[in-house]
Scaffold this active site. Sequence first.
Site, PDB file in Angstrom:
ATOM      1  N   SER A  11      25.859  57.975  49.442  1.00 57.38           N
ATOM      2  CA  SER A  11      25.706  58.975  48.376  1.00 57.38           C
ATOM      3  C   SER A  11      26.865  59.969  48.380  1.00 57.38           C
ATOM      4  O   SER A  11      26.928  60.850  47.535  1.00 57.38           O
ATOM      5  CB  SER A  11      24.373  59.716  48.527  1.00 57.38           C
ATOM      6  OG  SER A  11      24.224  60.210  49.846  1.00 57.38           O
ATOM      7  N   ASN A  98      16.087  64.371  56.058  1.00 61.00           N
ATOM      8  CA  ASN A  98      15.104  64.448  54.967  1.00 61.00           C
ATOM      9  C   ASN A  98      14.786  65.890  54.580  1.00 61.00           C
ATOM     10  O   ASN A  98      14.733  66.228  53.394  1.00 61.00           O
ATOM     11  CB  ASN A  98      13.819  63.710  55.358  1.00 61.00           C
ATOM     12  CG  ASN A  98      14.079  62.233  55.576  1.00 61.00           C
ATOM     13  OD1 ASN A  98      15.155  61.729  55.227  1.00 61.00           O
ATOM     14  ND2 ASN A  98      13.110  61.532  56.157  1.00 61.00           N
ATOM     15  N   THR A 143      11.836  73.897   3.818  1.00 60.20           N
ATOM     16  CA  THR A 143      10.876  73.015   4.477  1.00 60.20           C
ATOM     17  C   THR A 143      11.174  71.626   3.922  1.00 60.20           C
ATOM     18  O   THR A 143      11.552  71.513   2.741  1.00 60.20           O
ATOM     19  CB  THR A 143       9.400  73.387   4.175  1.00 60.20           C
ATOM     20  OG1 THR A 143       9.162  73.213   2.784  1.00 60.20           O
ATOM     21  CG2 THR A 143       9.089  74.834   4.563  1.00 60.20           C
ATOM     22  N   HIS A 144      11.064  70.622   4.727  1.00 61.00           N
ATOM     23  CA  HIS A 144      11.436  69.250   4.324  1.00 61.00           C
ATOM     24  C   HIS A 144      12.886  69.181   3.848  1.00 61.00           C
ATOM     25  O   HIS A 144      13.227  68.327   3.033  1.00 61.00           O
ATOM     26  CB  HIS A 144      10.514  68.728   3.217  1.00 61.00           C
ATOM     27  CG  HIS A 144       9.057  68.912   3.512  1.00 61.00           C
ATOM     28  ND1 HIS A 144       8.303  67.992   4.203  1.00 61.00           N
ATOM     29  CD2 HIS A 144       8.220  69.948   3.238  1.00 61.00           C
ATOM     30  CE1 HIS A 144       7.066  68.442   4.326  1.00 61.00           C
ATOM     31  NE2 HIS A 144       6.989  69.626   3.754  1.00 61.00           N
ATOM     32  N   SER A 265      40.910  64.536  11.193  1.00 60.73           N
ATOM     33  CA  SER A 265      40.794  63.091  11.249  1.00 60.73           C
ATOM     34  C   SER A 265      42.188  62.515  11.408  1.00 60.73           C
ATOM     35  O   SER A 265      43.154  63.062  10.892  1.00 60.73           O
ATOM     36  CB  SER A 265      40.150  62.575   9.961  1.00 60.73           C
ATOM     37  OG  SER A 265      40.571  61.259   9.702  1.00 60.73           O
ATOM     38  N   LYS A 271      40.056  66.297   6.374  1.00 60.60           N
ATOM     39  CA  LYS A 271      38.852  66.433   7.199  1.00 60.60           C
ATOM     40  C   LYS A 271      38.920  67.590   8.187  1.00 60.60           C
ATOM     41  O   LYS A 271      39.952  67.909   8.745  1.00 60.60           O
ATOM     42  CB  LYS A 271      38.612  65.141   7.990  1.00 60.60           C
ATOM     43  CG  LYS A 271      38.170  63.970   7.167  1.00 60.60           C
ATOM     44  CD  LYS A 271      36.822  64.162   6.494  1.00 60.60           C
ATOM     45  CE  LYS A 271      35.671  64.072   7.485  1.00 60.60           C
ATOM     46  NZ  LYS A 271      35.570  62.719   8.048  1.00 60.60           N
ATOM     47  N   ASN A 273      36.230  68.340  11.169  1.00 55.81           N
ATOM     48  CA  ASN A 273      34.976  67.796  11.710  1.00 55.81           C
ATOM     49  C   ASN A 273      34.308  68.746  12.702  1.00 55.81           C
ATOM     50  O   ASN A 273      34.985  69.306  13.563  1.00 55.81           O
ATOM     51  CB  ASN A 273      35.251  66.464  12.407  1.00 55.81           C
ATOM     52  CG  ASN A 273      35.846  65.442  11.457  1.00 55.81           C
ATOM     53  OD1 ASN A 273      35.489  65.398  10.285  1.00 55.81           O
ATOM     54  ND2 ASN A 273      36.776  64.640  11.952  1.00 55.81           N
ATOM     55  N   GLU A 278      28.465  68.246  16.941  1.00 52.93           N
ATOM     56  CA  GLU A 278      28.020  66.851  17.022  1.00 52.93           C
ATOM     57  C   GLU A 278      27.874  66.401  18.474  1.00 52.93           C
ATOM     58  O   GLU A 278      26.930  65.703  18.829  1.00 52.93           O
ATOM     59  CB  GLU A 278      29.020  65.942  16.301  1.00 52.93           C
ATOM     60  CG  GLU A 278      29.006  66.124  14.801  1.00 52.93           C
ATOM     61  CD  GLU A 278      30.119  65.320  14.131  1.00 52.93           C
ATOM     62  OE1 GLU A 278      29.809  64.513  13.257  1.00 52.93           O
ATOM     63  OE2 GLU A 278      31.297  65.506  14.504  1.00 52.93           O
ATOM     64  N   TYR A 305       9.521  60.196  52.723  1.00 51.22           N
ATOM     65  CA  TYR A 305      10.855  59.905  52.204  1.00 51.22           C
ATOM     66  C   TYR A 305      11.038  58.409  51.983  1.00 51.22           C
ATOM     67  O   TYR A 305      10.610  57.580  52.784  1.00 51.22           O
ATOM     68  CB  TYR A 305      11.949  60.413  53.170  1.00 51.22           C
ATOM     69  CG  TYR A 305      13.346  60.156  52.622  1.00 51.22           C
ATOM     70  CD1 TYR A 305      13.931  61.045  51.726  1.00 51.22           C
ATOM     71  CD2 TYR A 305      14.050  58.999  52.960  1.00 51.22           C
ATOM     72  CE1 TYR A 305      15.194  60.795  51.181  1.00 51.22           C
ATOM     73  CE2 TYR A 305      15.312  58.741  52.422  1.00 51.22           C
ATOM     74  CZ  TYR A 305      15.877  59.635  51.539  1.00 51.22           C
ATOM     75  OH  TYR A 305      17.112  59.386  50.996  1.00 51.22           O
ATOM     76  N   GLN A 310      17.156  59.264  46.836  1.00 49.46           N
ATOM     77  CA  GLN A 310      18.575  59.579  46.676  1.00 49.46           C
ATOM     78  C   GLN A 310      18.985  59.500  45.202  1.00 49.46           C
ATOM     79  O   GLN A 310      19.970  60.101  44.791  1.00 49.46           O
ATOM     80  CB  GLN A 310      19.394  58.592  47.525  1.00 49.46           C
ATOM     81  CG  GLN A 310      20.867  58.859  47.538  1.00 49.46           C
ATOM     82  CD  GLN A 310      21.575  58.014  48.582  1.00 49.46           C
ATOM     83  OE1 GLN A 310      21.426  58.230  49.783  1.00 49.46           O
ATOM     84  NE2 GLN A 310      22.316  57.010  48.139  1.00 49.46           N
ATOM     85  N   LYS A 313      19.763  62.523  42.412  1.00 49.36           N
ATOM     86  CA  LYS A 313      20.931  63.414  42.342  1.00 49.36           C
ATOM     87  C   LYS A 313      21.812  63.267  41.119  1.00 49.36           C
ATOM     88  O   LYS A 313      22.128  64.249  40.452  1.00 49.36           O
ATOM     89  CB  LYS A 313      21.780  63.250  43.602  1.00 49.36           C
ATOM     90  CG  LYS A 313      21.024  63.729  44.812  1.00 49.36           C
ATOM     91  CD  LYS A 313      21.805  63.797  46.055  1.00 49.36           C
ATOM     92  CE  LYS A 313      20.839  64.191  47.153  1.00 49.36           C
ATOM     93  NZ  LYS A 313      19.684  63.239  47.266  1.00 49.36           N
TER      94      LYS A 313
HETATM   95  N1  ARG Z   1      21.649  60.768  51.213  1.00 51.98           N
HETATM   96  C1  ARG Z   1      20.226  60.891  51.377  1.00 51.98           C
HETATM   97  C2  ARG Z   1      19.601  61.371  50.067  1.00 51.98           C
HETATM   98  O1  ARG Z   1      20.311  61.850  49.254  1.00 51.98           O
HETATM   99  C3  ARG Z   1      19.932  61.918  52.424  1.00 51.98           C
HETATM  100  C4  ARG Z   1      18.638  61.693  53.115  1.00 51.98           C
HETATM  101  C5  ARG Z   1      18.740  60.495  53.936  1.00 51.98           C
HETATM  102  N2  ARG Z   1      17.574  60.266  54.740  1.00 51.98           N
HETATM  103  C6  ARG Z   1      17.313  59.078  55.274  1.00 51.98           C
HETATM  104  N3  ARG Z   1      16.242  58.974  55.973  1.00 51.98           N
HETATM  105  N4  ARG Z   1      18.072  58.027  55.032  1.00 51.98           N
HETATM  106  O2  ARG Z   1      18.443  61.191  49.867  1.00 51.98           O
END
Ligand code: ARG
Length: 450
Positions: A11, A98, A143-144, A265, A271, A273, A278, A305, A310, A313
């Site tokens: 990660s 964890n 409205t509409h 454009s 144009k 834009n 958008e 866990y 992971q 993220k």
């Molecule tokens: N990189 C892991 C995550 O983002 C960290 C936690 C890892 N824990 C484990 N038991 N492998 O979740």
Amino acid sequence: MDPAVLDFTASLPFDRRLGLHDLKGSLAHLSMLASRSIIGADDEALLRGGLEEIAEEITAGSFPYDLSFEDIHMNIEKRLIEKVGPDGGRLHTARSRNDQVALDMHLYLRDECKRIDEGLQHLQEVIVGMAEKHEDILMPGYTHLQRAQPVLLAHHMLAYFWMLERDRQRLAGVLERIDLMPLGAGALAGTSFDIDREQVAAYLGFSRLYENSIDAVSDRDYLVEFLAFAAIAVMHLSRLCEEIIIWSSVEFGFIELDDSYTSGSSMMPQKKNPDVAELIRGKTGRIYGSLIGLLTVLKGLPLAYNKDLQEDKEGLFDTVDTLKNLLPPLSGMLGTMVFCRERLAEAVDDDYLCATDMADYLVRRGCTFREAHQTVGQLIAFCRQKNNRLKELTPDQRACFHPALAENIEALLDPVKVVEARLSRGGTASAAVAEQLQKARAALSAHMTK
Ligand code: ARG
């Protein structure tokens, strides 16, 4: 680990952004370990020095990230041991990745929420400024997407102020749920060391602890809530942008966007834009995607866990970046756009917009609202057929529909008077809007003093 597996499971490429928060959490953990004599004072000083150097490296961009150490937590630990020797390995006493990653995410998101809130505050200020600057401009309310009743432009714009206000309340709710300290949960069951979780929480500015270690390492609710907040907020902003896009079209011509917020454009020289608007409208897709993505990741997970977690993220980071980065251009675009007073005046000079007021007038003369609605409907159908405006009918022609319409009804057909009559609380009369503006200002300063 097989290199392909390492590539797949690491990660580090995305969680490296947690570096400084990870260090902050480690410093809190370290001082707690020392104050409980779980590690000695000498080791504390040694490790603290190492962690501080690492913070400098990360800030300076010279930290040697190493993908073979999977994630930011292992990278920092490895670096600490490189710097201070094997004693660096004491830092992880009474801690697991964890609860460590859970803490990092709480710290990271707490900071980002504050920044996003500042961006929303600024946007609200721009909207209030626009409302104040244009308090005399009328526009058709729709409205509409059909012209419905005249309203003050300020009133229309302030509708967005209140949406953002609720978004900020939702964000404050998210911050309340972020305010829970997970460290000390260990891998899942707590620890046999005599730790002091309250001390860590106080050090890091949390007011509450997770009361269940299994929950502490498994909870991602606050991330889901943040994504839900973001999805709702960007939906509001997308609606605003949609209006900007419509209003800036030649067909409407209500506004002119500043050149610095539009593109040309490559082929069509005429144009201009509304790219910013958008793109913000388009950004909703990825934010909704991240919300659904995380809900889906979580729905089938057994406690505690699992590596699946992971996956919390990238969508979150992307959402934070997306929302944070779209707010300044949006504020800038709104602050610099110019309303075309003439086009708005033309659009409002459509006396069918006053039909409701004619019906209300008949109600005051004793009709039921249903009868009045029907009578005015017939009158308008008649006008449409003759291609007449309401104002062009003679009193005798009007009297055919209802005797009370023979009287002088000029005031009913004046959009300014129609607007000014809507004095009900939250209505569009200038006095009601002035009161609303005051409340908006008060809401802004209430946030500032919090
Ligand atoms: N990189 C892991 C995550 O983002 C960290 C936690 C890892 N824990 C484990 N038991 N492998 O979740």
